[in-house]
Design an enzyme around this catalytic site. Structure first.
Site, PDB file in Angstrom:
ATOM      1  N   GLN A  22      45.540  39.578  35.067  1.00  0.00           N
ATOM      2  CA  GLN A  22      46.281  39.580  33.965  1.00  0.00           C
ATOM      3  C   GLN A  22      47.789  39.090  34.523  1.00  0.00           C
ATOM      4  OE1 GLN A  22      46.885  42.291  31.163  1.00  0.00           O
ATOM      5  NE2 GLN A  22      48.638  40.879  30.945  1.00  0.00           N
ATOM      6  N   GLY A  23      48.176  38.256  33.812  1.00  0.00           N
ATOM      7  CA  GLY A  23      49.772  37.572  34.110  1.00  0.00           C
ATOM      8  C   GLY A  23      50.785  37.781  32.884  1.00  0.00           C
ATOM      9  N   ALA A  24      52.083  36.904  33.211  1.00  0.00           N
ATOM     10  CA  ALA A  24      52.976  37.290  32.406  1.00  0.00           C
ATOM     11  C   ALA A  24      52.933  36.388  31.047  1.00  0.00           C
ATOM     12  CB  ALA A  24      54.266  37.007  32.824  1.00  0.00           C
ATOM     13  N   GLU A  25      51.964  35.507  31.144  1.00  0.00           N
ATOM     14  CA  GLU A  25      51.869  34.570  29.691  1.00  0.00           C
ATOM     15  C   GLU A  25      50.570  34.985  29.154  1.00  0.00           C
ATOM     16  OE1 GLU A  25      53.715  32.393  28.446  1.00  0.00           O
ATOM     17  OE2 GLU A  25      52.121  31.364  27.240  1.00  0.00           O
ATOM     18  N   ALA A  26      49.489  35.227  29.926  1.00  0.00           N
ATOM     19  CA  ALA A  26      48.305  35.430  29.327  1.00  0.00           C
ATOM     20  C   ALA A  26      47.324  36.311  30.040  1.00  0.00           C
ATOM     21  CB  ALA A  26      47.189  34.039  29.307  1.00  0.00           C
ATOM     22  N   LYS A  56      40.861  33.080  27.576  1.00  0.00           N
ATOM     23  CA  LYS A  56      42.235  33.044  28.104  1.00  0.00           C
ATOM     24  C   LYS A  56      42.962  33.494  26.810  1.00  0.00           C
ATOM     25  CE  LYS A  56      45.893  30.322  30.393  1.00  0.00           C
ATOM     26  NZ  LYS A  56      45.994  29.031  31.198  1.00  0.00           N
ATOM     27  N   ASP A 182      50.395  21.826  37.812  1.00  0.00           N
ATOM     28  CA  ASP A 182      50.254  23.153  38.649  1.00  0.00           C
ATOM     29  C   ASP A 182      49.091  22.926  39.503  1.00  0.00           C
ATOM     30  OD1 ASP A 182      50.948  25.618  39.665  1.00  0.00           O
ATOM     31  OD2 ASP A 182      50.114  26.594  38.328  1.00  0.00           O
TER      32      ASP A 182
END
Lengths: 277, 196
Positions: A22-26, A56, A182
């Site tokens: 789990q990230g901030a964007e997706a 995603k 990235d």
């Protein structure tokens, strides 16, 4: 709210999948797109098409205006899919696309059975503690007891071979004017050999920041970002990265001279160009 | 024939039936019948449309069941979101298989034609007895019902590559080249909603 009764098909698909990260964007899930057959009654051997997929999900951001949120999500999902599609056509090893739902912000791609290069080089697997915090009941990390063994066991490959694969793959991508944006060792995975006589494959993942550019500058910065990532996550990385560049040079051919010269410039000044003047 | 239940979709179109027919002998008649059914009026027309309410796909242009299922998934999703670009969910499959946005081109290329001898027949609908669906399919198509695994030997890779504009060889190893072409095709179908 019961997610099964009042939601869209794609949300129901996600609600049955397992959260991986789990990230901030997706959020990343592991799920299944195509169910096994109900007729004829399955004979036990696994249906090839019901392989898992990685989902995603760029979820709705409460802090943005809904209209802006929808259009940003749409263009980012589309951009990522486009970059992967271009890579596939250029013969770069990337996961294949399995489903795109622009409305819901979902991109489903082929599940790569393997480990990240970061893990294989002994840099530890990224982001595991975070997952456990957010979702206490998700899969216990399997890596813990494997960590003591040689992580490269079963891949039939040496560290230096991996570096060469990395260099070749990035050069193929740059040749097609795709900039990853990235490049880190976490964004590369090693897929173990499919058969004993085959070799491992290096797969580039996460094209969320990818874009197309023909500029030498962008390609050099892409390599520089990777160099810094190596330096910060892996001790004694200089010989490793030198090997990456050597393989890149071999694949890039005549384009190498300009990129190499620019990479030296970038090393002196950093990733950002001077904004003075 | 194989049947699948996509439980994320609502009942009206949660079940998918896929059958492969080889040595098809009535392709020309079938095509004429489809054209006629679409223009017939009254209860007879409804009955006739009901009888041929399938997607008929030229099997030589399909690389794998995953390829076909990706197009099916897109079509049912479009149906569920009210975003169909063609008249029915079945014709939507043909549209999804074709890399361009031209509907008549999609039907011409991927639909049944007089020269078709291998045919994939798809029905999307409510949960029901698969045996009944299989009988309905066999009533329309004269040919040998074959397991979908036979698809591997039927695919016309040269035409697939031509339609998807895969001009150069991607991998020196021919076996891997096919794998790569397959991946490009499946991915292209899956990302049909993204304008490249």
């Amino acid at each position: 709210m019961n997610p099964e009764s009042s939601s869209t098909p794609t949300q129901r698909l996600i609600s049955r999948a397992t959260l991986v990260s789990q990230g901030a964007e997706a959020a990343i899930y592991k799920g299944e797109l195509h169910p096994p057959p109900i007729y004829p009654v399955p004979s036990g051997n696994r249906d090839h098409d019901s392989e898992p997929v990685l989902i995603k999900y760029r979820f709705h951001k409460q802090y943005r205006h809904p209209t802006l949120d929808a259009s940003l999500t749409k263009s980012r999902v589309a951009g990522e899919a486009r970059a992967i599609g271009r890579c596939l056509r250029a013969g770069v090893n990337v996961p294949g696309i399995r489903m795109v739902d622009l409305q819901e912000g979902v991109l489903a791609i082929e599940w790569i059975n393997g480990k990240s290069v970061r893990f294989l080089l002994g840099g530890g697997a990224e982001g595991e503690e975070e997952v456990d915090e957010v979702h206490g009941d998700v899969v216990e990390s399997e890596e813990t007891d494997e960590a003591e063994e040689d992580p490269l066991k079963g891949y039939n490959i040496t560290q230096d071979d991996i570096m060469q694969l990395i260099g070749t793959e990035i050069a193929k991508m740059h040749e097609a004017d795709i900039i990853h944006g990235d490049l880190t060792t976490s964004n590369m995975m090693l897929r173990p050999p499919s058969a004993p006589d085959k070799s491992s494959e290096l797969v580039l993942i996460d094209f969320g920041l990818a874009y197309t550019s023909t500029l030498v500058e962008d390609k050099a910065v892409d390599l520089y970002v990777l160099e810094r990532a190596f330096a910060s996550t892996h001790p004694a990385s200089e010989p490793l990265f030198a090997s990456v560049l050597k393989a890149y040079e071999r694949q890039a051919g005549k384009d190498w001279k300009a990129i190499s010269r620019r990479l030296d410039d970038v090393r002196l000044r950093g990733r950002k160009r001077s904004m003075v003047g | 024939m194989e049947s699948f239940h996509y439980s994320q979709f609502s009942q009206e179109y949660s079940n998918v039936h896929i059958a492969l027919f080889t040595n098809v002998t009535n392709a020309t008649e079938l095509r004429n019948r489809l054209v006629q059914a679409s223009t017939m009026s009254g209860p007879e027309g409804d009955a006739e449309r009901q009888a041929v309410d399938f997607a008929f796909i030229d099997a030589t242009l399909i690389c794998s069941t995953l390829h076909l299922k990706s197009a099916i998934l897109n079509s049912v999703l479009a149906q569920a979101q009210g975003a169909l670009r063609t008249k029915t969910v079945h014709s939507e499959i043909l549209w999804n298989l074709n890399p361009t946005n031209n509907i008549s081109e999609a039907i011409r290329r991927y639909g049944v034609s007089s020269s078709t001898t291998s045919l994939l027949v798809v029905r999307i609908g409510r949960p029901g007895d698969p045996a009944t669906v299989q009988m309905q399919m066999s009533a329309v198509v004269s040919g040998d019902l074959s397991p979908t695994s036979r698809l591997a030997g039927i695919t016309d890779w040269a035409r697939v590559k031509k339609y998807y504009k895969i001009l150069q060889q991607i991998d020196a190893d021919p076996q891997k080249d096919i794998q790569r072409v397959h991946e490009i095709v499946v991915s292209s179908v899956s990302m049909k909603s993204v304008i490249v």
